[in-house]
Write a protein that holds these residues in place. Sequence first.
Motif, PDB file in Angstrom:
ATOM      1  N   THR A  73       0.842  -1.186   0.000  1.00 24.63           N
ATOM      2  CA  THR A  73       0.000   0.000   0.000  1.00 24.63           C
ATOM      3  C   THR A  73       0.882   1.242   0.000  1.00 24.63           C
ATOM      4  OG1 THR A  73      -0.166   0.110   2.415  1.00 24.63           O
ATOM      5  CG2 THR A  73      -1.808  -1.224   1.263  1.00 24.63           C
ATOM      6  N   PHE A  74       0.421   2.252  -0.703  1.00 20.01           N
ATOM      7  CA  PHE A  74       1.157   3.507  -0.829  1.00 20.01           C
ATOM      8  C   PHE A  74       0.204   4.659  -0.545  1.00 20.01           C
ATOM      9  CE2 PHE A  74       3.090   0.388  -3.576  1.00 20.01           C
ATOM     10  CZ  PHE A  74       4.457   0.561  -3.399  1.00 20.01           C
ATOM     11  N   GLU A  75       0.723   5.684   0.064  1.00 22.21           N
ATOM     12  CA  GLU A  75      -0.066   6.872   0.319  1.00 22.21           C
ATOM     13  C   GLU A  75      -0.032   7.784  -0.896  1.00 22.21           C
ATOM     14  OE1 GLU A  75       1.578   8.578   3.800  1.00 22.21           O
ATOM     15  OE2 GLU A  75       0.838   7.010   5.142  1.00 22.21           O
ATOM     16  N   ALA A  76      -1.060   8.612  -1.027  1.00 21.34           N
ATOM     17  CA  ALA A  76      -1.112   9.569  -2.131  1.00 21.34           C
ATOM     18  C   ALA A  76       0.158  10.415  -2.159  1.00 21.34           C
ATOM     19  CB  ALA A  76      -2.341  10.462  -1.987  1.00 21.34           C
ATOM     20  N   GLY A  77       0.755  10.521  -3.349  1.00 20.99           N
ATOM     21  CA  GLY A  77       1.982  11.293  -3.515  1.00 20.99           C
ATOM     22  C   GLY A  77       3.256  10.488  -3.363  1.00 20.99           C
ATOM     23  N   GLN A  78       3.135   9.235  -2.913  1.00 18.71           N
ATOM     24  CA  GLN A  78       4.328   8.416  -2.690  1.00 18.71           C
ATOM     25  C   GLN A  78       4.771   7.747  -3.996  1.00 18.71           C
ATOM     26  OE1 GLN A  78       3.754   5.487   0.322  1.00 18.71           O
ATOM     27  NE2 GLN A  78       5.884   4.826   0.333  1.00 18.71           N
ATOM     28  N   THR A  79       6.069   7.659  -4.196  1.00 16.68           N
ATOM     29  CA  THR A  79       6.621   7.001  -5.387  1.00 16.68           C
ATOM     30  C   THR A  79       6.638   5.492  -5.190  1.00 16.68           C
ATOM     31  OG1 THR A  79       8.017   8.920  -5.919  1.00 16.68           O
ATOM     32  CG2 THR A  79       8.639   6.798  -6.880  1.00 16.68           C
ATOM     33  N   VAL A  80       6.069   4.789  -6.141  1.00 12.45           N
ATOM     34  CA  VAL A  80       6.088   3.325  -6.126  1.00 12.45           C
ATOM     35  C   VAL A  80       7.454   2.836  -6.577  1.00 12.45           C
ATOM     36  CG1 VAL A  80       5.033   1.236  -7.097  1.00 12.45           C
ATOM     37  CG2 VAL A  80       3.607   3.227  -6.561  1.00 12.45           C
ATOM     38  N   ILE A  81       7.955   3.416  -7.659  1.00 14.51           N
ATOM     39  CA  ILE A  81       9.294   3.071  -8.155  1.00 14.51           C
ATOM     40  C   ILE A  81       9.763   4.183  -9.078  1.00 14.51           C
ATOM     41  CG2 ILE A  81       8.517   1.764 -10.184  1.00 14.51           C
ATOM     42  CD1 ILE A  81      10.823  -0.275  -9.370  1.00 14.51           C
ATOM     43  N   TRP A  82      11.074   4.405  -9.105  1.00 14.76           N
ATOM     44  CA  TRP A  82      11.671   5.410  -9.974  1.00 14.76           C
ATOM     45  C   TRP A  82      12.122   4.763 -11.280  1.00 14.76           C
ATOM     46  CZ3 TRP A  82      11.008  10.282  -8.546  1.00 14.76           C
ATOM     47  CH2 TRP A  82      10.915  10.606  -7.196  1.00 14.76           C
ATOM     48  N   ALA A  83      12.036   5.498 -12.371  1.00 16.82           N
ATOM     49  CA  ALA A  83      12.519   5.010 -13.657  1.00 16.82           C
ATOM     50  C   ALA A  83      13.981   4.614 -13.553  1.00 16.82           C
ATOM     51  CB  ALA A  83      12.340   6.086 -14.727  1.00 16.82           C
ATOM     52  N   GLY A  84      14.308   3.449 -14.096  1.00 15.88           N
ATOM     53  CA  GLY A  84      15.679   2.966 -14.094  1.00 15.88           C
ATOM     54  C   GLY A  84      16.046   2.134 -12.893  1.00 15.88           C
ATOM     55  N   ASP A  85      15.235   2.183 -11.838  1.00 15.76           N
ATOM     56  CA  ASP A  85      15.539   1.382 -10.648  1.00 15.76           C
ATOM     57  C   ASP A  85      15.248  -0.095 -10.907  1.00 15.76           C
ATOM     58  OD1 ASP A  85      16.302   3.575  -9.248  1.00 15.76           O
ATOM     59  OD2 ASP A  85      14.586   3.615  -7.878  1.00 15.76           O
ATOM     60  N   PRO A  86      16.016  -0.980 -10.262  1.00 15.01           N
ATOM     61  CA  PRO A  86      15.714  -2.414 -10.388  1.00 15.01           C
ATOM     62  C   PRO A  86      14.298  -2.686  -9.886  1.00 15.01           C
ATOM     63  CG  PRO A  86      17.848  -2.067  -9.347  1.00 15.01           C
ATOM     64  CD  PRO A  86      17.183  -0.725  -9.398  1.00 15.01           C
ATOM     65  N   MET A  87      13.595  -3.563 -10.594  1.00 14.11           N
ATOM     66  CA  MET A  87      12.214  -3.865 -10.241  1.00 14.11           C
ATOM     67  C   MET A  87      12.081  -5.371 -10.096  1.00 14.11           C
ATOM     68  SD  MET A  87       8.847  -2.346 -12.154  1.00 14.11           S
ATOM     69  CE  MET A  87       7.209  -2.508 -11.437  1.00 14.11           C
ATOM     70  N   ASP A  88      11.950  -5.826  -8.843  1.00 11.87           N
ATOM     71  CA  ASP A  88      11.923  -7.260  -8.591  1.00 11.87           C
ATOM     72  C   ASP A  88      10.502  -7.807  -8.440  1.00 11.87           C
ATOM     73  OD1 ASP A  88      11.227  -6.163  -6.189  1.00 11.87           O
ATOM     74  OD2 ASP A  88      12.816  -7.124  -5.017  1.00 11.87           O
ATOM     75  N   PHE A  89       9.528  -7.007  -8.878  1.00 14.59           N
ATOM     76  CA  PHE A  89       8.143  -7.445  -8.796  1.00 14.59           C
ATOM     77  C   PHE A  89       7.372  -6.962 -10.017  1.00 14.59           C
ATOM     78  CE2 PHE A  89       8.008  -3.144  -7.217  1.00 14.59           C
ATOM     79  CZ  PHE A  89       6.803  -2.644  -7.661  1.00 14.59           C
ATOM     80  N   VAL A  90       6.261  -7.589 -10.280  1.00 18.42           N
ATOM     81  CA  VAL A  90       5.243  -7.095 -11.205  1.00 18.42           C
ATOM     82  C   VAL A  90       3.926  -7.177 -10.442  1.00 18.42           C
ATOM     83  CG1 VAL A  90       6.459  -7.809 -13.308  1.00 18.42           C
ATOM     84  CG2 VAL A  90       4.867  -9.394 -12.186  1.00 18.42           C
ATOM     85  N   GLY A  91       2.890  -6.573 -10.962  1.00 19.86           N
ATOM     86  CA  GLY A  91       1.644  -6.663 -10.225  1.00 19.86           C
ATOM     87  C   GLY A  91       0.532  -5.855 -10.836  1.00 19.86           C
ATOM     88  N   SER A  92      -0.591  -5.815 -10.126  1.00 24.06           N
ATOM     89  CA  SER A  92      -1.789  -5.130 -10.588  1.00 24.06           C
ATOM     90  C   SER A  92      -2.248  -4.109  -9.557  1.00 24.06           C
ATOM     91  CB  SER A  92      -2.927  -6.130 -10.833  1.00 24.06           C
ATOM     92  OG  SER A  92      -2.581  -7.052 -11.851  1.00 24.06           O
ATOM     93  N   VAL A  93      -2.801  -3.015 -10.051  1.00 22.35           N
ATOM     94  CA  VAL A  93      -3.443  -2.041  -9.176  1.00 22.35           C
ATOM     95  C   VAL A  93      -4.778  -2.626  -8.721  1.00 22.35           C
ATOM     96  CG1 VAL A  93      -4.450   0.263  -9.014  1.00 22.35           C
ATOM     97  CG2 VAL A  93      -2.342  -0.091 -10.317  1.00 22.35           C
ATOM     98  N   VAL A  94      -4.962  -2.747  -7.410  1.00 24.77           N
ATOM     99  CA  VAL A  94      -6.221  -3.259  -6.867  1.00 24.77           C
ATOM    100  C   VAL A  94      -7.192  -2.115  -6.629  1.00 24.77           C
ATOM    101  CG1 VAL A  94      -7.305  -4.520  -4.960  1.00 24.77           C
ATOM    102  CG2 VAL A  94      -5.054  -5.220  -5.807  1.00 24.77           C
ATOM    103  N   SER A  95      -6.720  -1.051  -6.023  1.00 24.86           N
ATOM    104  CA  SER A  95      -7.555   0.121  -5.802  1.00 24.86           C
ATOM    105  C   SER A  95      -6.683   1.365  -5.823  1.00 24.86           C
ATOM    106  CB  SER A  95      -8.298   0.016  -4.468  1.00 24.86           C
ATOM    107  OG  SER A  95      -7.392   0.015  -3.384  1.00 24.86           O
TER     108      SER A  95
END
Length: 248
Positions: free
Chosen positions: A43-65
């Motif tokens: 879960t992320f709060e409004a305004g929070q970065t989920v991931i930055w471009a170029g950063d390693p991404m060790d997950f994939v997923g779906s937006v639930v809400s």
Amino acid sequence: MLKDPKATGPQSCEDCPIRHRAVCARCETDELEKLEDIKYYRTFEAGQTVIWAGDPMDFVGSVVSGIATLTQTMEDGRRQMVGLLLPSDFVGRPGRDGAAYDVVATTDLVMCCFRKKPFEKMMMETPHIAQRLLEMTLDELDAAREWMLILGRKTAREKIASLLSIIARRDATLQLAGMRGPLVFDLPLTREAMSDYLGLTLETVSRQMSALKRDGVIELEGKRHVTIPDLPRLLEEAGDDADGGMMA
């Protein structure tokens, strides 16, 4: 602050509100059990970065809400919002190590994440997961092409109407509601976010929203609660064919 990955969110695939639209839509019970073993919620709060471009991404997923934005930053610091992630949209690219765009939560956001390597392995073993992901990717391509038209050729009023119709139709499909009768939803974007995404000034967005309300195209309760009494009328205002297909 990033909340506990085990925080609020559906804990069973069978109970998931995006189950019928997500990458796992065609999975059988035994396949869902395998996904359960490799998934977790974030879960992320409004305004929070989920991931930055170029950063390693060790997950994939779906937006639930909630809703997130895809943003690209140029070398001189200029930023452009290039896409929206709505509920059921897929985040990440199997086979790619890094993130292509900044992903930022516009509202409070819940994501169902899968560890990337096990998910990639399951794609190889479960062809209809790969097929569903391909369909979603093609839908995303169609949406990007539609958005090029919206930004490049439509008037300010048509842009606002187009965005409202996209959000309304997505909300209706998630709720398994029909397109007949009034469509009611909470607008997930602030006026500022709408202006950024549409390439308009804040004043223009506010003026056009008020004009659509005054003309009876939409009804507003506060700034976020929207009712669309007649979807074909809104589509006409957007410059779209009212008989066209539903936005994916």
